[in-house]
Design a protein around this motif. Structure first.
Motif, PDB file in Angstrom:
ATOM      1  N   GLY A 176     -92.521 -98.260  -9.534  1.00  0.00           N
ATOM      2  CA  GLY A 176     -92.581 -98.752  -8.163  1.00  0.00           C
ATOM      3  C   GLY A 176     -92.075-100.171  -7.996  1.00  0.00           C
ATOM      4  N   SER A 187     -88.283 -96.936  -9.987  1.00  0.00           N
ATOM      5  CA  SER A 187     -88.702 -96.740  -8.599  1.00  0.00           C
ATOM      6  C   SER A 187     -89.877 -95.777  -8.486  1.00  0.00           C
ATOM      7  CB  SER A 187     -87.516 -96.219  -7.763  1.00  0.00           C
ATOM      8  OG  SER A 187     -86.465 -97.156  -7.749  1.00  0.00           O
ATOM      9  N   LEU A 188     -89.716 -94.577  -9.035  1.00  0.00           N
ATOM     10  CA  LEU A 188     -90.740 -93.554  -8.854  1.00  0.00           C
ATOM     11  C   LEU A 188     -91.965 -93.791  -9.738  1.00  0.00           C
ATOM     12  CD1 LEU A 188     -88.472 -90.374  -8.594  1.00  0.00           C
ATOM     13  CD2 LEU A 188     -89.365 -91.840  -6.771  1.00  0.00           C
ATOM     14  N   HIS A 189     -91.750 -94.208 -11.015  1.00  0.00           N
ATOM     15  CA  HIS A 189     -92.892 -94.379 -11.923  1.00  0.00           C
ATOM     16  C   HIS A 189     -93.498 -95.777 -11.830  1.00  0.00           C
ATOM     17  CE1 HIS A 189     -92.943 -90.533 -14.093  1.00  0.00           C
ATOM     18  NE2 HIS A 189     -91.617 -90.542 -13.948  1.00  0.00           N
TER      19      HIS A 189
END
Length: 316
Positions: free
Chosen positions: A166, A162-164
């Motif tokens: 996406g 999710s964060l890296h």
């Protein structure tokens, strides 16, 4: 065929378990620190409630009555499918559970589907290549899966996917993209357990003499393994899969908190912090009933599918 005696014994056992769960749930929640009247009135008015308001709240919801009397009233209402009203929102507990349950069931089904997709091929390949490199890799993967806590794996997936990258939303619900990471998080541990069982069951079948007969008939090794051995190895696996579904429903509580999904787990935790006793008792009771009924159906179906089974001689 399931005898009447055995069916009566299992129904009685399930009833005893549910009575125990209801007593523990009702009793333990009153041992938690904090007054629900004071806590809820403080949250609703955003100020310290007066003693008169607290007493009025307790009288309105029957909190001044002895705990055994409250328990009897609650059980009587629950037997009539009435789990009461929320202290905080004054909504029906039944309605709140019906509203939140579909998200939890959706997550549990998706997690179980992922677990089976991983576990069955892994277990079969591990058994067929017993002692080889593939077997070692599969067993190591199963060990990691069993040992890894759900919340820790969930945070790792959030950071990575999710964060890296996406690729998926961090939290919430609303579509398939919101379901992937929570389902993978919840299904990984179950996959490891089922894969180990599939491997053990397959190894037991592969060592049986009847497979030598099938080989002597000229059948290919693929047919021997995947048609004869695998089919016979499925019975204990089916039983454990059904039992694991109950654990998946319970495990969804933690995963829903990690991914902030609006299911029964989130409802339960929010209600615990709000001292909303009727909601906590209702969610725990519904979860316990679903788990007990799942076990009961598995026991009965297992006995029906395999008449050789005699559990403790009951109902034989």
């Amino acid at each position: 065929m399931i005898s009447t005696n055995y069916l009566g014994y299992r129904l009685m056992s399930a009833a005893v378990v549910l009575v125990g769960v209801s007593v523990l749930t009702f009793g333990l929640i009153y041992l938690t620190p904090g007054d629900p009247a004071e806590t809820i009135l403080s949250q609703q008015t955003d100020q310290q409630p007066s003693q008169e308001a607290i007493e009025a709240f307790r009288a309105e919801h029957g909190l001044n009555e002895p705990i055994p009397h409250q328990y009897v009233n609650w059980v009587g209402d629950a037997l009539q499918a009435d789990l009461g009203q929320s202290y905080y929102s004054d909504r029906s507990v039944n309605g709140m559970i019906v509203q939140h349950a579909p998200a939890t069931v959706e997550l549990a089904i998706a997690a179980m589907a992922i677990a089976l997709l991983i576990a069955i091929p892994t277990g079969v390949l591990s058994a067929v290549h017993r002692g080889g490199r593939l077997d070692v890799v599969c067993q190591f993967g199963a060990l990691v899966g069993v040992s890894m806590p759900n919340f820790w794996l969930g945070y790792l997936l959030i950071i990575g996917f999710s964060l890296h990258l996406g690729l998926f939303p961090v939290s919430g619900s609303g579509g398939l993209a919101h379901l992937v990471l929570p389902a993978v998080t919840l299904g990984t541990g179950v996959a490891a357990i089922i894969a180990r069982l599939v491997r053990t069951s397959m190894l037991a079948e592969l060592d049986r003499e009847y497979l030598d007969v099938t080989r002597a008939k000229g059948l290919s090794e693929r047919i021997v393994v995947y048609k004869h051995a695998f089919r016979n190895a499925l019975l204990p696996v089916i039983t454990v899969v059904a039992l694991q579904f109950g654990f998946v429903l319970n495990g969804a509580v933690v995963v829903e908190i990690v991914f902030q999904r609006p299911g029964l787990g989130t409802l339960l935790v929010d209600s615990i912090f709000a001292r909303d006793y009727p909601v906590v008792q209702g969610v725990v009771l519904v979860t316990a009933v679903s788990f007990v009924l799942t076990n009961l159906l598995v026991d009965l179906s297992y006995r029906y599918l395999d008449p050789r089974i005699r559990l403790g001689g009951v109902g034989t």
